[in-house]
Design a protein around this motif. Structure first.
Motif, PDB file in Angstrom:
ATOM      1  N   GLN A   1       0.793   0.949  16.681  1.00 34.66           N
ATOM      2  CA  GLN A   1       2.040   1.393  16.097  1.00 34.66           C
ATOM      3  C   GLN A   1       1.886   3.268  15.112  1.00 34.66           C
ATOM      4  N   SER A   2       1.029   3.912  16.060  1.00 34.24           N
ATOM      5  CA  SER A   2       1.066   4.790  15.137  1.00 34.24           C
ATOM      6  C   SER A   2       0.115   6.062  15.250  1.00 34.24           C
ATOM      7  N   PRO A   3       1.700   7.149  15.512  1.00 33.66           N
ATOM      8  CA  PRO A   3       1.083   7.919  16.646  1.00 33.66           C
ATOM      9  C   PRO A   3      -0.427   8.628  16.149  1.00 33.66           C
ATOM     10  N   PRO A   4      -0.639   9.612  16.530  1.00 28.86           N
ATOM     11  CA  PRO A   4      -1.759  10.746  16.122  1.00 28.86           C
ATOM     12  C   PRO A   4      -0.984  11.523  15.074  1.00 28.86           C
ATOM     13  N   GLY A   5      -2.361  11.928  14.359  1.00 27.23           N
ATOM     14  CA  GLY A   5      -1.404  12.859  13.359  1.00 27.23           C
ATOM     15  C   GLY A   5      -0.331  11.888  12.329  1.00 27.23           C
ATOM     16  N   LEU A   6      -0.201  11.689  12.020  1.00 29.67           N
ATOM     17  CA  LEU A   6       1.456  11.276  11.321  1.00 29.67           C
ATOM     18  C   LEU A   6       0.898  10.130   9.935  1.00 29.67           C
ATOM     19  N   ASN A   7      -0.300   9.869   9.864  1.00 26.43           N
ATOM     20  CA  ASN A   7      -0.134   8.863   9.090  1.00 26.43           C
ATOM     21  C   ASN A   7      -1.492   9.106   8.642  1.00 26.43           C
ATOM     22  N   LEU A   8      -2.091   7.950   7.493  1.00 26.49           N
ATOM     23  CA  LEU A   8      -3.170   8.199   6.615  1.00 26.49           C
ATOM     24  C   LEU A   8      -4.217   6.644   6.950  1.00 26.49           C
ATOM     25  N   TYR A   9      -5.056   6.855   7.404  1.00 27.28           N
ATOM     26  CA  TYR A   9      -6.284   5.713   7.069  1.00 27.28           C
ATOM     27  C   TYR A   9      -7.468   6.343   6.889  1.00 27.28           C
ATOM     28  N   PHE A  10      -7.766   5.243   5.956  1.00 26.90           N
ATOM     29  CA  PHE A  10      -9.285   5.555   5.726  1.00 26.90           C
ATOM     30  C   PHE A  10      -9.851   4.241   5.076  1.00 26.90           C
ATOM     31  N   SER A  11     -11.218   4.229   4.845  1.00 26.81           N
ATOM     32  CA  SER A  11     -11.921   3.256   4.098  1.00 26.81           C
ATOM     33  C   SER A  11     -12.793   3.844   2.618  1.00 26.81           C
ATOM     34  N   LEU A  12     -12.969   3.151   1.693  1.00 29.31           N
ATOM     35  CA  LEU A  12     -13.955   2.870   0.774  1.00 29.31           C
ATOM     36  C   LEU A  12     -15.241   2.247   0.821  1.00 29.31           C
ATOM     37  N   VAL A  13     -15.909   1.862   0.752  1.00 25.38           N
ATOM     38  CA  VAL A  13     -17.382   0.987   0.805  1.00 25.38           C
ATOM     39  C   VAL A  13     -17.125   1.316  -0.563  1.00 25.38           C
ATOM     40  N   LEU A  14     -17.838  -0.437  -1.328  1.00 20.75           N
ATOM     41  CA  LEU A  14     -17.676  -0.923  -2.044  1.00 20.75           C
ATOM     42  C   LEU A  14     -19.423  -1.296  -2.439  1.00 20.75           C
ATOM     43  N   TYR A  15     -19.868  -1.840  -3.459  1.00 25.08           N
ATOM     44  CA  TYR A  15     -21.570  -1.886  -2.809  1.00 25.08           C
ATOM     45  C   TYR A  15     -21.134  -3.005  -4.954  1.00 25.08           C
ATOM     46  N   PRO A  16     -19.828  -3.933  -4.271  1.00 26.17           N
ATOM     47  CA  PRO A  16     -20.564  -4.412  -5.799  1.00 26.17           C
ATOM     48  C   PRO A  16     -21.575  -5.451  -6.390  1.00 26.17           C
ATOM     49  N   ASN A  17     -21.069  -5.117  -7.820  1.00 29.84           N
ATOM     50  CA  ASN A  17     -22.691  -6.216  -8.566  1.00 29.84           C
ATOM     51  C   ASN A  17     -22.018  -7.862  -9.072  1.00 29.84           C
ATOM     52  N   LEU A  18     -20.699  -7.459  -8.459  1.00 31.75           N
ATOM     53  CA  LEU A  18     -19.933  -9.116  -8.661  1.00 31.75           C
ATOM     54  C   LEU A  18     -20.521 -10.501  -8.014  1.00 31.75           C
ATOM     55  N   SER A  19     -20.629 -11.238  -8.648  1.00 31.61           N
ATOM     56  CA  SER A  19     -21.304 -12.517  -7.496  1.00 31.61           C
ATOM     57  C   SER A  19     -19.786 -12.535  -6.148  1.00 31.61           C
ATOM     58  N   GLN A  20     -19.742 -12.686  -5.009  1.00 30.58           N
ATOM     59  CA  GLN A  20     -18.939 -12.825  -3.882  1.00 30.58           C
ATOM     60  C   GLN A  20     -17.550 -13.220  -4.293  1.00 30.58           C
ATOM     61  N   GLU A  21     -17.955 -14.521  -4.750  1.00 33.62           N
ATOM     62  CA  GLU A  21     -16.752 -15.150  -5.258  1.00 33.62           C
ATOM     63  C   GLU A  21     -15.215 -14.497  -5.697  1.00 33.62           C
ATOM     64  N   HIS A  22     -16.261 -13.684  -6.645  1.00 29.50           N
ATOM     65  CA  HIS A  22     -14.724 -12.118  -6.792  1.00 29.50           C
ATOM     66  C   HIS A  22     -15.241 -11.219  -6.385  1.00 29.50           C
ATOM     67  N   TRP A  23     -15.257 -11.099  -4.864  1.00 21.36           N
ATOM     68  CA  TRP A  23     -14.988  -9.866  -4.018  1.00 21.36           C
ATOM     69  C   TRP A  23     -13.238 -10.027  -3.636  1.00 21.36           C
ATOM     70  N   GLY A  24     -12.719 -11.216  -3.594  1.00 14.96           N
ATOM     71  CA  GLY A  24     -11.889 -10.746  -3.268  1.00 14.96           C
ATOM     72  C   GLY A  24     -11.078 -10.386  -3.810  1.00 14.96           C
ATOM     73  N   GLY A  25     -10.853  -9.851  -4.661  1.00  9.81           N
ATOM     74  CA  GLY A  25     -10.277  -9.781  -5.999  1.00  9.81           C
ATOM     75  C   GLY A  25     -10.254  -8.064  -6.043  1.00  9.81           C
ATOM     76  N   PHE A  26     -11.209  -7.504  -5.195  1.00 14.54           N
ATOM     77  CA  PHE A  26     -11.084  -6.353  -4.600  1.00 14.54           C
ATOM     78  C   PHE A  26      -9.050  -5.808  -3.997  1.00 14.54           C
ATOM     79  N   ALA A  27      -9.136  -7.427  -3.311  1.00 10.84           N
ATOM     80  CA  ALA A  27      -7.244  -6.570  -2.399  1.00 10.84           C
ATOM     81  C   ALA A  27      -6.469  -5.998  -3.929  1.00 10.84           C
ATOM     82  N   ALA A  28      -6.749  -7.070  -4.551  1.00 11.84           N
ATOM     83  CA  ALA A  28      -5.474  -6.873  -5.531  1.00 11.84           C
ATOM     84  C   ALA A  28      -5.726  -5.620  -6.172  1.00 11.84           C
ATOM     85  N   ALA A  29      -7.262  -5.163  -6.795  1.00 11.34           N
ATOM     86  CA  ALA A  29      -7.529  -4.201  -7.189  1.00 11.34           C
ATOM     87  C   ALA A  29      -6.708  -2.845  -6.770  1.00 11.34           C
ATOM     88  N   ALA A  30      -7.484  -2.254  -5.541  1.00 11.54           N
ATOM     89  CA  ALA A  30      -7.294  -2.008  -4.528  1.00 11.54           C
ATOM     90  C   ALA A  30      -5.713  -1.613  -4.488  1.00 11.54           C
TER      91      ALA A  30
END
Length: 191
Positions: A1-30
């Motif tokens: 539902q997004s016509p070209p050239g109007l909205n913004l989509y991007f990805s950030l790649v992180l390499y966390p050194n936290l245990s994976q049990e804490h990775w879900g919290g990056f959604a809250a941080a973002a």
């Protein structure tokens, strides 16, 4: 539902050194970072668990995480200059919220800076600080909600978001459900 050239989509790649049990919290941080970036533009966004950013109850942006091979991809989508949405989406855009056209490259700089800043706070173990910032902007805490999780439906009051990123819903029998995923709607609806 997004016509070209109007909205913004991007990805950030992180390499966390936290245990994976804490990775879900990056959604809250973002989410907090994106909300902070939107606040710089003069808006007062709210966060809806688990991954939506709202403005006046309509979806303005969303965040998705994908983990694998020691990295975490934070995918971000922001409705920027789009003016027409299907009514069932209950979506809005920066253009509709502010009445002006936005330069997406400038928004990318603001949003990525703030998301990075809050993800770094999570990475440093400042879990309580990040979740406290989420709670300040949370749109559903204290409200009656319906959560769909696969075939399961949970109805109750959203009472907290934990440091793990989980939503706590207390049902009519005072049983607390700790949810790590699901689709949330306000009220007793069917989804």
């Amino acid at each position: 539902q997004s016509p070209p050239g109007l909205n913004l989509y991007f990805s950030l790649v992180l390499y966390p050194n936290l245990s994976q049990e804490h990775w879900g919290g990056f959604a809250a941080a973002a989410g907090v970072g994106l909300a902070e970036g939107l606040a710089e533009l003069g808006l007062a966004p709210q966060l809806k668990w688990p991954n939506d950013v709202l403005w006046q109850g309509a979806k303005l942006a969303g965040i998705l995480l994908e983990a694998g091979k020691g990295r975490l991809v934070v995918g971000v989508g922001v409705n920027v200059n789009q003016e027409i949405f299907p009514p069932e989406l209950r979506a809005t855009s920066l253009r509709l919220a502010t009445g002006r056209i936005w330069a997406r490259d400038q928004l990318l700089a603001i949003f990525s800076r703030e998301i990075w800043r809050w993800c770094q706070a999570w990475q440093r173990g400042l879990f309580e600080q990040v979740i406290a910032a989420w709670r300040q902007r949370d749109s559903i805490l204290g409200l009656e909600v319906t959560v769909l999780r696969g075939e399961e439906t949970i109805r109750g009051v959203a009472v907290d978001v934990l440091v793990s990123g989980a939503l706590v819903v207390e049902d009519a029998k005072a049983l607390r459900h700790v949810l790590h995923s699901g689709e949330v709607t306000i009220g007793k609806g069917q989804g």
